[in-house]
Enzyme design. Structure first.
Site, PDB file in Angstrom:
ATOM      1  CG  HIS A 133      -2.013  -0.894   1.273  1.00  0.00           C
ATOM      2  ND1 HIS A 133      -1.864  -2.242   1.487  1.00  0.00           N
ATOM      3  CD2 HIS A 133      -3.357  -0.674   1.117  1.00  0.00           C
ATOM      4  CE1 HIS A 133      -3.065  -2.814   1.467  1.00  0.00           C
ATOM      5  NE2 HIS A 133      -3.980  -1.893   1.247  1.00  0.00           N
ATOM      6  CG  ASN A 164       4.514  -4.133   2.711  1.00  0.00           C
ATOM      7  OD1 ASN A 164       4.123  -2.995   2.928  1.00  0.00           O
ATOM      8  ND2 ASN A 164       3.688  -5.165   2.606  1.00  0.00           N
ATOM      9  CG  ASP A 258      16.249  20.468  -1.488  1.00  0.00           C
ATOM     10  OD1 ASP A 258      15.148  20.813  -1.952  1.00  0.00           O
ATOM     11  OD2 ASP A 258      16.993  21.231  -0.835  1.00  0.00           O
ATOM     12  CD  GLU A 261      11.441  19.080  -4.218  1.00  0.00           C
ATOM     13  OE1 GLU A 261      10.298  19.495  -3.968  1.00  0.00           O
ATOM     14  OE2 GLU A 261      12.457  19.810  -4.212  1.00  0.00           O
ATOM     15  CG  ASP A 267       7.876  22.172  -6.690  1.00  0.00           C
ATOM     16  OD1 ASP A 267       8.235  22.036  -5.497  1.00  0.00           O
ATOM     17  OD2 ASP A 267       7.610  23.277  -7.203  1.00  0.00           O
ATOM     18  CD  GLN A 277       8.514  24.993  -2.297  1.00  0.00           C
ATOM     19  OE1 GLN A 277       9.114  24.128  -2.915  1.00  0.00           O
ATOM     20  NE2 GLN A 277       7.607  25.769  -2.865  1.00  0.00           N
ATOM     21  CD  GLU A 281      11.071  21.595  -0.994  1.00  0.00           C
ATOM     22  OE1 GLU A 281      11.964  21.741  -1.870  1.00  0.00           O
ATOM     23  OE2 GLU A 281       9.849  21.612  -1.257  1.00  0.00           O
TER      24      GLU A 281
END
Length: 286
Positions: A133, A164, A258, A261, A267, A277, A281
């Site tokens: 999940h 998991n 970061d 990303e 983003d 941010q 981040e």
């Protein structure tokens, strides 16, 4: 002047006042205000409060690998080529938590476009991978309908049992512990990379190389992007989808937003102020 002509204007005036008081919020001081989006910007689903990470759209023809599905329980970007979600986002607070018994109602997602292959639970059978999940069923067990929504195969990825059932589930339980303390979380979980495929037909399901999660921890319910500040706690983890990690502490896999990303191209907190941010981040949760 006849009596009937004298009271007609007063009657009309009273009716007008009644109509005004029934339709204007000025006369309803106990009603909570409804959040509205700025002019020209459509209102985001609550689960996308902090942004749509990949600018997913519900355009099956031109955006089939970044296909947006919004449900009352969560929002996600589905990848029709990989046949797994790119990411799933959801709000988590005490209102979502209950005691509905778990039922493993894994099933294809009928909301996908008619001409797309719909992954079935059998595609995972005897592959060595769990039906993992993204939104945990225990995050939506306040009623049976919400819980069963998490068993749609568009919310599922091939996940090693050691991932998991080890650090991943430990982190899920930690999130619910935070909620029990009165916190409200905004969570996005997703995948990147490829380490093979599974499936019982030619329509294969991609096995991701890594599974990540970003958790924004708010101090109370019904928050807004403007409530995220430079001191807001953000937990980001990036876990390898590999065997042999079952006994690892989830904290071992903490990274910066970061870093996630950079690996995904997303983003993740796009509706948070840029200067905020930049602060939240770039730091690892400790």
């Amino acid at each position: 002047m006849p009596l009937t002509l004298r009271w007609i204007p007063k009657t009309i005036l009273l009716l007008c006042l009644l109509l005004l008081t029934s339709s204007c919020t000025w006369f309803r001081p106990n009603q909570a205000p409804t959040p509205t989006a700025p002019l020209g910007r459509p209102r985001q689903p609550r689960h996308l409060l902090l942004g749509n990470p990949s600018k997913a759209t519900a355009d099956a023809i031109t955006n089939g690998n970044n296909y947006l599905i919004n449900r009352p329980q969560y929002s996600l970007s589905y990848n029709n080529a990989k046949r797994i979600p790119n990411w799933v986002s959801w709000e988590l607070n005490q209102s979502w938590i209950g005691d509905t018994p778990r039922k493993n109602t894994f099933r294809p997602d009928a909301e996908l476009p008619d001409n797309w292959y719909k992954v079935t639970p059998a595609d995972y059978t005897r592959t060595g991978y769990d039906r993992g999940h993204m939104v945990p069923s225990a995050d939506r067990d306040n009623n049976p309908d919400n819980q069963t929504s998490t068993f749609l195969m568009t919310n599922i990825v091939p996940q090693t049992p050691d991932n998991n059932r080890g650090p991943w589930v430990d982190l899920e339980e930690y999130c619910r512990d935070l909620v029990a303390q009165g916190k409200e979380l905004y969570i996005t979980a997703g995948t990147y990379g490829r380490k093979g495929t599974i499936g019982r037909t030619s329509q294969k399901v991609t096995v991701p190389a890594s599974i990540w999660k970003v958790i924004v921890v708010m101090n109370g319910p019904r928050r807004y992007p403007s409530d995220v500040g430079p001191r807001t706690r953000v937990i980001a983890v990036d876990m390898p989808n590999e065997p042999g990690i079952k006994d690892d502490d989830w904290q071992k896999y903490r990274v910066t937003v970061d870093q996630i990303e950079q690996k995904t191209g997303y983003d993740l907190l796009r509706r948070v102020k840029p200067e905020v941010q930049a602060r939240i981040e770039s730091r690892v949760d400790n």
